[in-house]
Design an enzyme around this catalytic site. Structure first.
Site, PDB file in Angstrom:
ATOM      1  N   ASP A 213      13.941  20.359  18.973  1.00 47.94           N
ATOM      2  CA  ASP A 213      12.980  21.154  19.730  1.00 47.94           C
ATOM      3  C   ASP A 213      13.458  21.268  21.174  1.00 47.94           C
ATOM      4  O   ASP A 213      13.740  20.253  21.836  1.00 47.94           O
ATOM      5  CB  ASP A 213      11.601  20.479  19.689  1.00 47.94           C
ATOM      6  CG  ASP A 213      10.516  21.377  20.249  1.00 47.94           C
ATOM      7  OD1 ASP A 213       9.874  22.091  19.468  1.00 47.94           O
ATOM      8  OD2 ASP A 213      10.313  21.360  21.487  1.00 47.94           O
ATOM      9  N   GLU A 256      10.651  27.560  19.159  1.00 48.47           N
ATOM     10  CA  GLU A 256      11.812  26.948  19.816  1.00 48.47           C
ATOM     11  C   GLU A 256      12.349  25.766  19.026  1.00 48.47           C
ATOM     12  O   GLU A 256      13.082  24.930  19.556  1.00 48.47           O
ATOM     13  CB  GLU A 256      11.438  26.492  21.235  1.00 48.47           C
ATOM     14  CG  GLU A 256      10.464  25.339  21.315  1.00 48.47           C
ATOM     15  CD  GLU A 256       9.001  25.771  21.289  1.00 48.47           C
ATOM     16  OE1 GLU A 256       8.160  24.989  21.773  1.00 48.47           O
ATOM     17  OE2 GLU A 256       8.698  26.865  20.776  1.00 48.47           O
TER      18      GLU A 256
END
Length: 340
Positions: A213, A256
């Site tokens: 992430d 993301e």
């Protein structure tokens, strides 16, 4: 995955799994996607359809789950893939029919030729009558002309459709890629990940899952704009694949977040791969060409889990996600393994 998103995902997860158990639906990523979408309420039409079935029958079979997934969750690219596959098959059948006609004409000409040779063998020791000679010549000439015409027609037919076939093949490949690849980053997408994970679970493979992430990604979008944010996603995806392509497969999991499947390696080996990649990301810098602003480094947090023998996919994924959350909680820009 930010804290709110994790809490929300956990809430939906806790609702979805009991429903799957209740209706005896296999707890694979394929079917979990359906019940996750149902519990998240992202597809109202899906919820209405499921509610109607459950109210009527008191259950939801695997077959019905498959129908719901195809109707409400499969994207247009997958459906178009099937459409173009059928078009290619239809073209092949059309060409096959044309070929059959040519073969039939060839066989007819062979019969004429055999008959003519037989007649010639029968009269080789005597002079042919004028009409008989003309008849044999006429049959041979007519058969040759018919065969030539059929062959030319077939060649024209093939030539006319060759371009269309090539275009369809290219479109088919494009749709196949769209069905399994993320349009922005070019990585394999969530659907491809779910399929790969399901296969690993089915085969009971030794596999590690690395969840990645990007740290503070929202700040990139807020400060530099979404165009810059997209650029960061592309750069990170490229760096992940550069560092992992020989030993692992990278997927864009969503937003993301990326997921990486590493086979035939221990969790320590997966940690070394992730740590090497983390350092490579840390050295990246990106400049906004419009404003001249520069992002001096991009960092990411990594969570790792090693699949236990017999462990279901959603359980494996949850443990890797928990390790990722731990990395975020401990200050980000670090690799955290989930120890069983």
């Amino acid at each position: 995955m930010n804290e709110y998103a994790l809490i929300e995902a956990t809430r939906v997860f806790k609702r979805a799994v009991p429903l799957m158990v209740k209706y005896k639906v296999p707890t694979t990523p394929h079917y979990f996607s359906l019940w996750y979408a149902y519990c998240a309420g992202t597809h109202p039409a899906l919820n209405r359809a499921v509610d109607a079935i459950v109210k009527k029958d008191g259950l939801c079979t695997v077959e019905q789950c498959d129908d719901f997934i195809e109707t409400y969750l499969l994207d247009d690219a997958t459906k178009e893939l099937d459409t173009f596959r059928q078009k290619v098959q239809d073209l092949a059948a059309d060409l096959g029919s044309s070929m059959d006609t040519t073969v039939s004409n060839t066989e007819e000409f062979q019969d004429i030729l055999n008959s003519s040779v037989t007649k010639l063998e029968g009269v080789k020791n005597r002079n042919l009558q004028g009409n008989e000679s003309k008849k044999i010549t006429h049959d041979l000439l007519q058969g040759s002309q018919d065969l030539l015409a059929a062959t030319e027609q077939y060649q024209l037919h093939v030539k006319a459709q060759r371009t269309e076939i090539e275009q369809l093949k290219q479109q088919l490949e494009d749709y196949r890629k769209q069905a399994t690849h993320d349009a922005l980053t070019g990585c394999l997408n969530r659907r491809a990940f779910d399929l790969a994970l399901a296969e690993h679970v089915h085969n009971n493979n030794n596999v590690c899952l690395i969840m990645v992430d990007i740290d503070h990604f929202k700040l990139f979008n807020d400060e530099f704009g979404h165009q810059m944010g997209d650029g960061v996603l592309k750069i990170v995806a490229n760096k992940l694949e550069q560092n992992m392509q020989e030993v692992a497969t990278v997927y864009r999991f969503g937003g993301e977040e990326f997921s990486v499947l590493v086979t035939d390696v221990s969790i320590k080996g997966a940690w070394l791969i992730a740590e090497k990649t983390r350092k490579a990301l840390e050295r990246l810098s990106v400049t906004d060409k419009r404003t001249g602003k520069k992002i001096n480094s991009i960092t990411a947090s990594f969570g790792i889990a090693e699949r236990a023998m017999g462990e279901q996919g959603f359980q494996f994924l949850a443990r890797a996600d928990e390790a990722l959350y731990d990395a975020k909680h401990r200050g980000r820009n670090r690799v955290m393994p989930m120890v069983r």
